[in-house]
Design an enzyme around this catalytic site. Structure first.
Site, mmCIF file in Angstrom:
data_model
loop_
_atom_site.group_PDB
_atom_site.id
_atom_site.type_symbol
_atom_site.label_atom_id
_atom_site.label_comp_id
_atom_site.label_asym_id
_atom_site.label_seq_id
_atom_site.Cartn_x
_atom_site.Cartn_y
_atom_site.Cartn_z
ATOM 1 N N LYS A 175 49.424 16.400 16.152
ATOM 2 C CA LYS A 175 49.172 15.522 17.131
ATOM 3 C C LYS A 175 50.277 16.075 17.828
ATOM 4 O O LYS A 175 51.328 16.766 17.467
ATOM 5 C CB LYS A 175 49.709 14.532 16.395
ATOM 6 C CG LYS A 175 49.060 13.536 15.087
ATOM 7 C CD LYS A 175 47.967 13.237 15.486
ATOM 8 C CE LYS A 175 47.013 12.888 14.335
ATOM 9 N NZ LYS A 175 45.781 12.233 14.254
ATOM 10 N N HIS A 294 34.499 15.530 9.069
ATOM 11 C CA HIS A 294 35.019 14.071 9.440
ATOM 12 C C HIS A 294 34.206 13.217 9.946
ATOM 13 O O HIS A 294 33.085 13.204 10.019
ATOM 14 C CB HIS A 294 35.802 14.213 10.650
ATOM 15 C CG HIS A 294 36.706 13.174 10.870
ATOM 16 N ND1 HIS A 294 36.232 12.081 11.788
ATOM 17 C CD2 HIS A 294 38.786 12.767 10.758
ATOM 18 C CE1 HIS A 294 37.359 11.039 12.166
ATOM 19 N NE2 HIS A 294 38.570 11.486 11.071
ATOM 20 N N ARG A 295 35.164 11.468 9.572
ATOM 21 C CA ARG A 295 33.275 10.693 9.999
ATOM 22 C C ARG A 295 34.000 9.916 10.496
ATOM 23 O O ARG A 295 33.477 8.636 10.924
ATOM 24 C CB ARG A 295 34.377 9.716 8.640
ATOM 25 C CG ARG A 295 35.135 9.169 8.235
ATOM 26 C CD ARG A 295 34.391 8.255 7.156
ATOM 27 N NE ARG A 295 35.856 7.534 6.321
ATOM 28 C CZ ARG A 295 36.263 6.578 5.851
ATOM 29 N NH1 ARG A 295 35.562 6.306 5.007
ATOM 30 N NH2 ARG A 295 37.914 6.178 5.254
#
Length: 475
Positions: A175, A294-295
């Site tokens: 991040k 990743h979804r």
């Protein structure tokens, strides 16, 4: 001028429209071991019988159309049609039903999730006789699942590649997700891996933007991985997101990751598409790369309770298409996930054989035979105080991913990673000693914090953080 000859309709053809249920509602049908079975949650329009709706779903997702056609007589509809073989009302819901539909295997191309979904969740979802339609579950027979490669490697092969056993794996999403330069991004990766994490991760949004082109990111992340491996003596990885605008570009990025000696790449399988995902999964097996999935976009499809499809269907589709990890919710964090429902599809991802269990949302017994399993990834709003619950809920075969719960540590990224690793090791040791993580979890974390100042600081920062909202995804 000769008289026009009289044209007579064939004996077997009668033009017009007839009720779907006359052909496609077959309550006496005995399902076959080779049938693909589907459970649909239907909400009929007022005045439309449930049997007609169930038959319409079976028809429009297989051989049917809105009127009788000449060419029906050129094939065996009885062999190829879908059949609605049972309908049951949904307890506690008005005018909602579960319709069970059986599809013969010959309707679907081998090894193609794309073709499977085009039929089963295609135009039928816009059918006017239905107010709403949701695909709750699919039974994939071994005769069909054996036509798929599935995950590139699977759980046991991944553990052997990483030489990590007896505990969940630890990860962290870097991040801020967007805006970092490649060099600063690589620095954050290095600090997290040096502190004790097994993996770091590209956010799903990170592809190749003007502030950080993919090749630069791959190079700085590779440097971070080699440096942290040299210092810790552990195998490390970073989920290098290979998702791109074309399949060719995606494979090019995966090739570069392989050339750098990286162990794992990543794909956004719903936005990227099943054809692209299956292509990447085949490349990864052939070239020794693990594949993290990743979804992103899943909630557009699965969040509404009465329309769309449940995530357990998307999870099964991913296991067929191929992926070694997939995000699965946390139960305890900021993202959606009711415990029993989540554990139901986690078992569908990991286990070879899963019994029907409606209390966990599993409508059919699923036998994956030898298809490799997928590691569930718990990620989203989790921190050190959640570690006992996550360890108890997900067990060893999982990835616990702390983004803000690592990078938000008051002393920096590496101490944040140390805090998570210490908390995990403490929970695993306590569990192995027979302690009850659900009941003694906070005490276990406090005891470990006495000899880890990094963990003590993390405990203080996040002691009041909770995400207390009712889950939408309930049975």
């Amino acid at each position: 001028m000769s008289p026009r000859p009289e044209i007579k309709a064939g004996v077997g053809f009668k033009a017009g429209v007839k009720d779907y249920r006359l052909t496609y509602y077959t309550p006496d049908y005995q399902t076959k071991d080779t049938d693909i079975l589907a459970a649909f949650r239907m909400t009929p329009q007022p005045g439309v019988p449930a049997e007609e709706c169930g038959a319409a779903v079976a028809a429009e997702s297989s051989t049917g159309t809105w009127t009788t056609v000449w060419t029906d007589g050129l094939t065996s509809l009885d062999r190829y049609k879908g059949r609605c073989y049972a309908i049951e009302p949904v307890a506690g819901e008005e005018n909602q039903y579960i319709a069970y539909v059986a599809y013969p295997l010959d309707l679907f191309e081998e090894g193609s999730v794309t073709n499977l979904f085009t039929s089963i969740v295609g135009n039928v979802f816009g059918f006017k006789a239905l107010r709403a339609l949701r695909l709750e579950d699919l039974r994939i027979p071994p005769a069909y699942s054996k036509t798929f490669q599935g995950p590139p490697h699977g759980i046991q092969v991944e553990r052997d590649k990483l030489n990590k056993y007896g505990r969940p794996l630890l990860g962290c999403t870097i991040k801020p997700k967007l805006g970092l330069s490649a060099k600063n991004y690589g620095r954050a990766v290095y600090e997290c891996l040096r502190g004790g994490l097994d993996f770091t991760k590209d956010d799903e949004n990170v592809n190749s933007q003007p502030f950080m082109r993919w090749r630069d990111r791959f190079l700085f992340c590779a440097e971070a991985i080699y440096k942290s491996q040299g210092e810790t003596g552990e195998i490390k990885g970073h989920y290098l997101n290979a998702t791109a605008g074309t399949c060719e570009e995606m494979i090019k990025r995966a090739q570069f990751a392989r050339e750098l000696g990286m162990p794992i790449v990543m794909h956004d399988y719903l936005t990227g598409g099943f054809t692209a995902n299956t292509s990447l999964a085949h490349y990864c097996r052939d070239n020794g790369l693990l594949l993290h999935i990743h979804r992103a976009m899943h909630a557009v499809l699965d969040r509404q309770k009465n329309h769309g499809m449940h995530f357990r269907v998307l999870a099964k589709a991913l296991r067929l298409s191929g992926g070694d990890h997939i995000h699965s919710g946390t139960v305890v964090g900021k993202l959606e996930g009711e415990r029993q429902v989540t554990l139901g599809f986690v078992d569908l991802l990991r286990d070879d054989y899963i019994e029907k269990d409606r209390s966990r949302g599993i409508y059919f017994t699923q036998d994956w035979v030898s298809l490799p399993g997928v590691l569930p990834v718990a990620s989203g709003g989790i921190h050190v105080w959640h570690m006992p619950a996550l360890t108890e809920i997900f067990g060893d075969d999982s990835v616990l991913q702390f983004g803000g719960g690592t990078l938000g540590h008051p002393w920096g990224n590496a101490p944040g990673a140390v805090a998570n690793r210490v908390a995990l090791e403490a929970c695993v040791q306590a569990r192995n000693e027979g302690r009850d993580l659900a009941r003694e979890g906070n005490e276990i974390i406090r005891e470990a914090a006495k000899w880890s100042p990094e963990l003590a600081a993390a405990c203080e920062v996040w002691k009041e953080i909770k995400f207390e909202f009712d889950t939408v995804d309930t049975l």
